[in-house]
Design a protein around this motif. Structure first.
Motif, PDB file in Angstrom:
ATOM      1  N   GLY A 122     -14.938 -43.899 -31.991  1.00  0.00           N
ATOM      2  CA  GLY A 122     -13.632 -43.330 -31.663  1.00  0.00           C
ATOM      3  C   GLY A 122     -13.426 -41.984 -32.336  1.00  0.00           C
ATOM      4  N   LEU A 123     -13.832 -41.873 -33.599  1.00  0.00           N
ATOM      5  CA  LEU A 123     -13.727 -40.603 -34.313  1.00  0.00           C
ATOM      6  C   LEU A 123     -14.618 -39.538 -33.676  1.00  0.00           C
ATOM      7  N   VAL A 124     -15.870 -39.920 -33.366  1.00  0.00           N
ATOM      8  CA  VAL A 124     -16.790 -38.956 -32.755  1.00  0.00           C
ATOM      9  C   VAL A 124     -16.291 -38.526 -31.375  1.00  0.00           C
ATOM     10  N   LEU A 125     -15.803 -39.490 -30.584  1.00  0.00           N
ATOM     11  CA  LEU A 125     -15.311 -39.171 -29.240  1.00  0.00           C
ATOM     12  C   LEU A 125     -14.107 -38.236 -29.294  1.00  0.00           C
ATOM     13  N   GLY A 126     -13.144 -38.547 -30.164  1.00  0.00           N
ATOM     14  CA  GLY A 126     -11.970 -37.694 -30.285  1.00  0.00           C
ATOM     15  C   GLY A 126     -12.321 -36.293 -30.742  1.00  0.00           C
ATOM     16  N   GLY A 127     -13.233 -36.187 -31.714  1.00  0.00           N
ATOM     17  CA  GLY A 127     -13.656 -34.872 -32.183  1.00  0.00           C
ATOM     18  C   GLY A 127     -14.416 -34.099 -31.125  1.00  0.00           C
ATOM     19  N   ALA A 128     -15.309 -34.789 -30.409  1.00  0.00           N
ATOM     20  CA  ALA A 128     -16.079 -34.125 -29.351  1.00  0.00           C
ATOM     21  C   ALA A 128     -15.157 -33.608 -28.253  1.00  0.00           C
ATOM     22  N   LEU A 129     -14.150 -34.394 -27.884  1.00  0.00           N
ATOM     23  CA  LEU A 129     -13.195 -33.958 -26.862  1.00  0.00           C
ATOM     24  C   LEU A 129     -12.369 -32.768 -27.343  1.00  0.00           C
ATOM     25  N   GLY A 130     -12.007 -32.779 -28.630  1.00  0.00           N
ATOM     26  CA  GLY A 130     -11.218 -31.679 -29.176  1.00  0.00           C
ATOM     27  C   GLY A 130     -11.955 -30.352 -29.106  1.00  0.00           C
ATOM     28  N   ASN A 131     -13.203 -30.329 -29.559  1.00  0.00           N
ATOM     29  CA  ASN A 131     -13.969 -29.088 -29.510  1.00  0.00           C
ATOM     30  C   ASN A 131     -14.390 -28.730 -28.082  1.00  0.00           C
ATOM     31  N   LEU A 132     -14.638 -29.759 -27.257  1.00  0.00           N
ATOM     32  CA  LEU A 132     -14.997 -29.492 -25.864  1.00  0.00           C
ATOM     33  C   LEU A 132     -13.841 -28.822 -25.119  1.00  0.00           C
ATOM     34  N   ALA A 133     -12.613 -29.227 -25.415  1.00  0.00           N
ATOM     35  CA  ALA A 133     -11.449 -28.593 -24.787  1.00  0.00           C
ATOM     36  C   ALA A 133     -11.403 -27.109 -25.117  1.00  0.00           C
ATOM     37  N   ASP A 134     -11.742 -26.748 -26.358  1.00  0.00           N
ATOM     38  CA  ASP A 134     -11.794 -25.328 -26.727  1.00  0.00           C
ATOM     39  C   ASP A 134     -12.854 -24.595 -25.913  1.00  0.00           C
ATOM     40  N   ARG A 135     -14.020 -25.199 -25.774  1.00  0.00           N
ATOM     41  CA  ARG A 135     -15.121 -24.533 -25.073  1.00  0.00           C
ATOM     42  C   ARG A 135     -14.816 -24.349 -23.584  1.00  0.00           C
ATOM     43  N   ILE A 136     -13.997 -25.224 -23.032  1.00  0.00           N
ATOM     44  CA  ILE A 136     -13.679 -25.140 -21.606  1.00  0.00           C
ATOM     45  C   ILE A 136     -12.494 -24.213 -21.346  1.00  0.00           C
ATOM     46  N   PHE A 137     -11.460 -24.287 -22.171  1.00  0.00           N
ATOM     47  CA  PHE A 137     -10.198 -23.623 -21.848  1.00  0.00           C
ATOM     48  C   PHE A 137      -9.923 -22.348 -22.637  1.00  0.00           C
ATOM     49  N   ARG A 138     -10.638 -22.094 -23.708  1.00  0.00           N
ATOM     50  CA  ARG A 138     -10.355 -20.890 -24.499  1.00  0.00           C
ATOM     51  C   ARG A 138     -11.267 -19.735 -24.082  1.00  0.00           C
ATOM     52  N   ALA A 139     -10.876 -18.538 -24.506  1.00  0.00           N
ATOM     53  CA  ALA A 139     -11.658 -17.330 -24.217  1.00  0.00           C
ATOM     54  C   ALA A 139     -12.999 -17.411 -24.953  1.00  0.00           C
ATOM     55  N   PRO A 140     -14.054 -16.810 -24.377  1.00  0.00           N
ATOM     56  CA  PRO A 140     -14.014 -15.866 -23.253  1.00  0.00           C
ATOM     57  C   PRO A 140     -14.141 -16.489 -21.867  1.00  0.00           C
ATOM     58  N   GLY A 141     -14.318 -17.821 -21.750  1.00  0.00           N
ATOM     59  CA  GLY A 141     -14.396 -18.408 -20.427  1.00  0.00           C
ATOM     60  C   GLY A 141     -14.888 -19.838 -20.475  1.00  0.00           C
ATOM     61  N   PRO A 142     -14.860 -20.537 -19.317  1.00  0.00           N
ATOM     62  CA  PRO A 142     -15.283 -21.936 -19.258  1.00  0.00           C
ATOM     63  C   PRO A 142     -16.718 -22.135 -19.760  1.00  0.00           C
ATOM     64  N   LEU A 143     -16.899 -23.164 -20.599  1.00  0.00           N
ATOM     65  CA  LEU A 143     -18.176 -23.523 -21.229  1.00  0.00           C
ATOM     66  C   LEU A 143     -18.660 -22.477 -22.231  1.00  0.00           C
ATOM     67  N   GLN A 144     -17.885 -21.417 -22.437  1.00  0.00           N
ATOM     68  CA  GLN A 144     -18.233 -20.388 -23.410  1.00  0.00           C
ATOM     69  C   GLN A 144     -17.099 -20.114 -24.389  1.00  0.00           C
ATOM     70  N   GLY A 145     -16.046 -20.906 -24.315  1.00  0.00           N
ATOM     71  CA  GLY A 145     -14.903 -20.701 -25.195  1.00  0.00           C
ATOM     72  C   GLY A 145     -15.251 -20.912 -26.654  1.00  0.00           C
ATOM     73  N   HIS A 146     -14.580 -20.162 -27.499  1.00  0.00           N
ATOM     74  CA  HIS A 146     -14.801 -20.260 -28.944  1.00  0.00           C
ATOM     75  C   HIS A 146     -13.884 -21.318 -29.547  1.00  0.00           C
ATOM     76  N   VAL A 147     -14.435 -22.128 -30.416  1.00  0.00           N
ATOM     77  CA  VAL A 147     -13.686 -23.204 -31.064  1.00  0.00           C
ATOM     78  C   VAL A 147     -12.847 -22.637 -32.204  1.00  0.00           C
ATOM     79  N   VAL A 148     -11.626 -23.121 -32.328  1.00  0.00           N
ATOM     80  CA  VAL A 148     -10.727 -22.676 -33.393  1.00  0.00           C
ATOM     81  C   VAL A 148     -11.005 -23.462 -34.666  1.00  0.00           C
ATOM     82  N   ASP A 149     -11.451 -22.774 -35.711  1.00  0.00           N
ATOM     83  CA  ASP A 149     -11.634 -23.350 -37.045  1.00  0.00           C
ATOM     84  C   ASP A 149     -10.635 -22.697 -37.988  1.00  0.00           C
ATOM     85  N   PHE A 150     -10.203 -23.446 -38.998  1.00  0.00           N
ATOM     86  CA  PHE A 150      -9.162 -22.868 -39.863  1.00  0.00           C
ATOM     87  C   PHE A 150      -9.135 -23.431 -41.281  1.00  0.00           C
ATOM     88  N   VAL A 151     -10.037 -24.305 -41.643  1.00  0.00           N
ATOM     89  CA  VAL A 151     -10.038 -24.874 -42.996  1.00  0.00           C
ATOM     90  C   VAL A 151     -11.291 -24.411 -43.730  1.00  0.00           C
TER      91      VAL A 151
END
Length: 208
Positions: A122-151
Motif C-alpha cells: 500500500g505504501l509503495v503503491l501510493g508513493g508510485a501513484l504520487g510520483n507518477l501523477a507528477d510525471r504525467i501532469f506536470r511540465a514539461p509534458g506527459p511522461l516527462q514531467g518533473h517530480v516535486v521534491d521539497f524535503v
C-alpha cells in the motif's frame, strides 16, 4: 434361569473411536487483505499531493526554510529523475517503470493475505501513484514531467542527503518492510515457507 455371569466390560464400538488429528491437515487461510492496500494507497497519494501543492505555493522562488533546529530544510526542487533525485534524464523510462509497478501491485493485491505485505505494498503503491501523477501532469509534458521534491535533511540543496518528498518516503518504507518480511520467511499470501518446511520434515520423520 441362570444365564451366566454378565460382563460389565464395554467393548468399544467403531463409532466410539476417535480418529487422531492429522498433523498435515491444512490450516484455514487468513482473510484477504486487499482492503488494507485500498485504504493506505489513497491516503499516501492524497498526503503526497497536498504537500506538493503547499510546497509549490509557498516555496517557489524562496530560500530554503530551516526547521527543527536545522535537522530539516524545506526547499522546492523539480526532479526529472527517480526517487531521491537519482537517474536524472530518464524521465519517460521511469514513468513507464512506475506504471508497471502500479499494475503489478494491483494484480498481486487480489492474492494478499498478509497484513504486513498489504501495508508495504500500500505504501509503495501510493508513493508510485504520487510520483507518477507528477510525471504525467506536470511540465514539461506527459511522461516527462518533473517530480516535486521539497524535503532536505541536515543541509539545504541536498548537500547531505538528496531532496525527497512524501511519495519517496512511502516507497522506501514500504520496500524495506517487504524485504524484512521476506527475510523472516513471511510470504504475501500469509504463509511461512520455513514453518511449512519444518512441518513437512516432521511429518516425514513420523512416517519413517
Amino acid at each position: 434361569m441362570d444365564n451366566g455371569p454378565v460382563s460389565t466390560d464395554h467393548q468399544p464400538q467403531p463409532e466410539d473411536e476417535q480418529e487422531p488429528a492429522e498433523s498435515g491437515a491444512e490450516q484455514p487461510l487468513p482473510p484477504r487483505r486487499i482492503g488494507v492496500v485500498a485504504a493506505i494507497a489513497p491516503l499516501v497519494f492524497v498526503l503526497d499531493l497536498v504537500t506538493k501543492v503547499l510546497a509549490t505555493v509557498n516555496l517557489e522562488g524562496s530560500a530554503p526554510v530551516r526547521i527543527l533546529g536545522g535537522a530539516v530544510y524545506l526547499q522546492l526542487v523539480r526532479n526529472p529523475g527517480a526517487a531521491f533525485s537519482m537517474a536524472t534524464g530518464m524521465t519517460w523510462v521511469l514513468a513507464l517503470v512506475a506504471i508497471g509497478v502500479v499494475v503489478a501491485i494491483i494484480w498481486l493485491a487480489r492474492r494478499l493475505r498478509s497484513v504486513g505485505w498489504a501495508i508495504g505494498l500500500g505504501l509503495v503503491l501510493g508513493g508510485a501513484l504520487g510520483n507518477l501523477a507528477d510525471r504525467i501532469f506536470r511540465a514539461p509534458g506527459p511522461l516527462q514531467g518533473h517530480v516535486v521534491d521539497f524535503v532536505s535533511v541536515f543541509a539545504p540543496n541536498g548537500d547531505f542527503f538528496p531532496v525527497f518528498n512524501v511519495a519517496d518516503s512511502a516507497i522506501s518504507i514500504g520496500a524495506v518492510l517487504i524485504v524484512l518480511l521476506s527475510l523472516f520467511g513471511k510470504d504475501y499470501d500469509g504463509s511461512s515457507p520455513r514453518k511449512a518446511g519444518t512441518s513437512r520434515a516432521s511429518a516425514e520423520r513420523d512416517e519413517s
